[in-house]
Scaffold this motif. Structure first.
Motif, PDB file in Angstrom:
ATOM      1  N   GLU A 226       0.860  -1.183   0.000  1.00 20.66           N
ATOM      2  CA  GLU A 226       0.000   0.000   0.000  1.00 20.66           C
ATOM      3  C   GLU A 226       0.891   1.226   0.000  1.00 20.66           C
ATOM      4  N   LEU A 227       0.477   2.249  -0.749  1.00 22.60           N
ATOM      5  CA  LEU A 227       1.235   3.486  -0.800  1.00 22.60           C
ATOM      6  C   LEU A 227       0.257   4.647  -0.935  1.00 22.60           C
ATOM      7  N   THR A 228       0.282   5.567   0.018  1.00 21.30           N
ATOM      8  CA  THR A 228      -0.636   6.706   0.026  1.00 21.30           C
ATOM      9  C   THR A 228       0.156   7.987  -0.187  1.00 21.30           C
ATOM     10  N   ILE A 229      -0.128   8.652  -1.324  1.00 20.95           N
ATOM     11  CA  ILE A 229       0.558   9.898  -1.676  1.00 20.95           C
ATOM     12  C   ILE A 229      -0.511  10.950  -1.990  1.00 20.95           C
ATOM     13  N   PRO A 230      -0.560  12.050  -1.263  1.00 19.91           N
ATOM     14  CA  PRO A 230      -1.548  13.096  -1.559  1.00 19.91           C
ATOM     15  C   PRO A 230      -1.405  13.636  -2.976  1.00 19.91           C
ATOM     16  N   ASP A 231      -2.492  14.211  -3.478  1.00 21.47           N
ATOM     17  CA  ASP A 231      -2.499  14.726  -4.856  1.00 21.47           C
ATOM     18  C   ASP A 231      -1.578  15.928  -5.034  1.00 21.47           C
ATOM     19  N   GLY A 232      -1.360  16.692  -3.987  1.00 18.49           N
ATOM     20  CA  GLY A 232      -0.519  17.883  -4.098  1.00 18.49           C
ATOM     21  C   GLY A 232       0.224  18.148  -2.814  1.00 18.49           C
ATOM     22  N   PRO A 233       1.244  19.012  -2.852  1.00 11.67           N
ATOM     23  CA  PRO A 233       2.047  19.293  -1.670  1.00 11.67           C
ATOM     24  C   PRO A 233       1.352  20.238  -0.704  1.00 11.67           C
ATOM     25  N   VAL A 251       2.871   0.578   3.361  1.00 14.26           N
ATOM     26  CA  VAL A 251       2.956  -0.696   4.082  1.00 14.26           C
ATOM     27  C   VAL A 251       3.829  -1.627   3.256  1.00 14.26           C
ATOM     28  N   LEU A 252       4.872  -2.162   3.849  1.00 13.69           N
ATOM     29  CA  LEU A 252       5.824  -2.999   3.133  1.00 13.69           C
ATOM     30  C   LEU A 252       5.199  -4.326   2.705  1.00 13.69           C
ATOM     31  N   ARG A 253       5.597  -4.791   1.542  1.00 12.66           N
ATOM     32  CA  ARG A 253       5.213  -6.128   1.099  1.00 12.66           C
ATOM     33  C   ARG A 253       5.976  -7.188   1.900  1.00 12.66           C
ATOM     34  N   ASP A 254       7.270  -6.977   2.058  1.00 16.63           N
ATOM     35  CA  ASP A 254       8.144  -7.949   2.693  1.00 16.63           C
ATOM     36  C   ASP A 254       8.666  -7.379   4.007  1.00 16.63           C
ATOM     37  N   PRO A 255       8.315  -7.984   5.148  1.00 16.93           N
ATOM     38  CA  PRO A 255       8.773  -7.443   6.432  1.00 16.93           C
ATOM     39  C   PRO A 255      10.279  -7.566   6.640  1.00 16.93           C
ATOM     40  N   ALA A 256      10.964  -8.288   5.748  1.00 19.13           N
ATOM     41  CA  ALA A 256      12.417  -8.397   5.860  1.00 19.13           C
ATOM     42  C   ALA A 256      13.128  -7.150   5.340  1.00 19.13           C
ATOM     43  N   THR A 257      12.412  -6.273   4.643  1.00 15.36           N
ATOM     44  CA  THR A 257      13.006  -5.031   4.140  1.00 15.36           C
ATOM     45  C   THR A 257      13.229  -4.074   5.305  1.00 15.36           C
ATOM     46  N   THR A 258      14.483  -3.713   5.544  1.00 21.13           N
ATOM     47  CA  THR A 258      14.821  -2.909   6.721  1.00 21.13           C
ATOM     48  C   THR A 258      14.806  -1.413   6.415  1.00 21.13           C
ATOM     49  N   ALA A 259      14.860  -0.630   7.480  1.00 15.60           N
ATOM     50  CA  ALA A 259      14.953   0.821   7.319  1.00 15.60           C
ATOM     51  C   ALA A 259      16.222   1.201   6.573  1.00 15.60           C
ATOM     52  N   LEU A 260      17.332   0.496   6.829  1.00 18.23           N
ATOM     53  CA  LEU A 260      18.574   0.783   6.107  1.00 18.23           C
ATOM     54  C   LEU A 260      18.442   0.418   4.633  1.00 18.23           C
ATOM     55  N   ASP A 261      17.777  -0.705   4.332  1.00 15.55           N
ATOM     56  CA  ASP A 261      17.521  -1.059   2.928  1.00 15.55           C
ATOM     57  C   ASP A 261      16.765   0.059   2.218  1.00 15.55           C
ATOM     58  N   LEU A 262      15.748   0.592   2.876  1.00 17.58           N
ATOM     59  CA  LEU A 262      14.927   1.634   2.272  1.00 17.58           C
ATOM     60  C   LEU A 262      15.704   2.933   2.109  1.00 17.58           C
ATOM     61  N   ALA A 263      16.550   3.256   3.088  1.00 19.69           N
ATOM     62  CA  ALA A 263      17.375   4.462   2.974  1.00 19.69           C
ATOM     63  C   ALA A 263      18.304   4.361   1.777  1.00 19.69           C
ATOM     64  N   VAL A 264      18.914   3.194   1.588  1.00 16.53           N
ATOM     65  CA  VAL A 264      19.810   2.992   0.448  1.00 16.53           C
ATOM     66  C   VAL A 264      19.032   3.051  -0.862  1.00 16.53           C
ATOM     67  N   LEU A 265      17.827   2.498  -0.877  1.00 22.54           N
ATOM     68  CA  LEU A 265      16.993   2.525  -2.078  1.00 22.54           C
ATOM     69  C   LEU A 265      16.658   3.960  -2.492  1.00 22.54           C
ATOM     70  N   LEU A 266      16.326   4.799  -1.516  1.00 26.30           N
ATOM     71  CA  LEU A 266      15.831   6.144  -1.815  1.00 26.30           C
ATOM     72  C   LEU A 266      16.930   7.197  -1.956  1.00 26.30           C
TER      73      LEU A 266
END
Length: 372
Positions: A226-233, A251-266
């Motif tokens: 799930e991903l919720t993004i408002p229409d405007g800032p 909401v993550l699909r895989d609970p094994a994805t860590t905060a550090l994984d997400l930081a590196v992704l973004l």
């Protein structure tokens, strides 16, 4: 400084000592997954190809609620000694970038151009005292102090007060609050309110913001059920600037994805780098050289994958001599940018850090005028 400090309005993470050091996010993630590390704290550099400063600490404490320093010692006098580049050269750089971005035949759409100020203190500066001044002046920000020894820079410290959440992950819930599109605050309340309305209505700033949101949507959609993004800032204010901001939840699909994984992704987002990322990184390296940890990320991740990471902006790097520091400010450049407006934006952002150095002179030989 031998340790890590991250103070937000909701809690404080403080560590000391180093059980293990990692100069790459991959190595740190591996230690978390193998069980060799129960907690990782530190900073990611702006350029992911350069060494990180991540550690498993000897001791760690996480307390709820804001940090209220018991004392606020005076800071020694600090003076600015040089600008990199000069204000005139920054305007010239931005002018060249605007011309390049206006060429429909090239793929770059946005580049974040930064400048920095070098300052010297008359006596050694204590990182925790600077952090205490920052948290007193900016109680809604995330104030941080990070030892950079793990990146091969013994004694150097990254300090700042950032308003921007890169990613927060607790359980399967993720949240982030990207900022892009900025105008300086004004002293007159009516003019300041008009400035905020102008920012919210600005096509240039909304386009710049949209680059960031579209990029985040593209990266998070595969990893979020799930991903919720408002229409405007919406508008977000600090004492120095107005920002366009968009709160995002997922909401993550895989609970094994860590905060550090997400930081590196973004990281790095278009808000601190540009679009497309690889081309913007190369353009920044050509223009500015190594940014170090300005525009990087600061945070923590535990063995359960939970953690908070913030964009390392409104910051400075304090050298090992504790007397020399370099403060940074930047702005997103698109084809519709005005070079002089962009210069004023960097000045306003630099005030976040430098304004906390209470004995900084009102003016300098280089024309810097910190806000009181």
């Amino acid at each position: 400084m031998d340790g890590f400090l991250l103070a937000t309005p909701d809690g404080v993470v403080r560590t000391s000592g180093t059980r293990a050091a990692f100069d790459s996010a991959a190595a740190a993630s591996g230690a978390l997954r193998s069980g060799a590390a129960g907690l990782i704290v530190g900073a990611l550099p702006f350029d992911p190809r350069r060494p990180a400063a991540l550690v498993t600490p000897e001791q760690a404490a996480h307390t709820a609620g804001p940090w209220r320093p018991a004392a606020l010692p005076d800071l020694p006098e600090v003076r600015i000694v040089s600008e990199i580049p000069s204000a005139a050269e920054h305007v010239a750089r931005v002018t060249r970038l605007v011309e390049q971005l206006g060429d429909p035949g090239q793929p770059l759409r946005k580049v974040v151009a930064a400048r920095s100020l070098l300052a010297e203190a008359q006596a050694p500066l204590e990182p925790e005292v600077i952090a205490a001044h920052l948290v007193t002046r900016h109680p809604r920000a995330a104030v941080y102090a990070v030892d950079l020894s793990a990146a091969g820079r013994p004694g150097d410290t990254l300090l700042g007060a950032t308003p921007e959440v890169l990613i927060s992950r607790h359980g399967r819930a993720v949240a982030l609050h990207p900022l892009a599109g900025t105008l300086p605050r004004l002293a007159d309340p009516e003019a300041d309110a008009a400035q905020a309305r102008d920012l919210l209505a600005s096509a240039k700033n909304r386009d710049e913001h949209a680059f960031v949101i579209d990029w985040i949507r593209e990266l998070l959609t595969p990893v979020c059920a799930e991903l919720t993004i408002p229409d405007g800032p919406e508008l977000l204010s600090t004492p120095e600037v107005w920002h366009l901001a968009t709160p995002i939840r997922g909401v993550l699909r895989d609970p094994a994805t860590t905060a550090l994984d997400l930081a590196v992704l973004l990281h790095p987002t278009p808000a601190v780098c540009g679009t497309p990322t690889a081309l913007a990184l190369d353009a920044i390296a050509d223009l500015e050289g190594d940014r170090g940890f300005y525009g990087g990320a600061v945070g923590w991740c535990d063995a359960a994958g939970n953690g908070d990471w913030f964009v390392a902006i409104r910051c400075a790097e304090l050298a090992a001599d504790a007397c020399s520091l370099r403060a940074f400010g930047g702005g997103g450049i698109v084809a519709a940018s005005d070079p002089h407006t962009e210069l004023h934006e960097t000045t306003a952002k630099l005030r976040t850090f430098l304004g906390a150095l209470t004995r900084l002179p009102e003016t300098s030989a280089h024309g810097w005028e910190p806000k009181r």
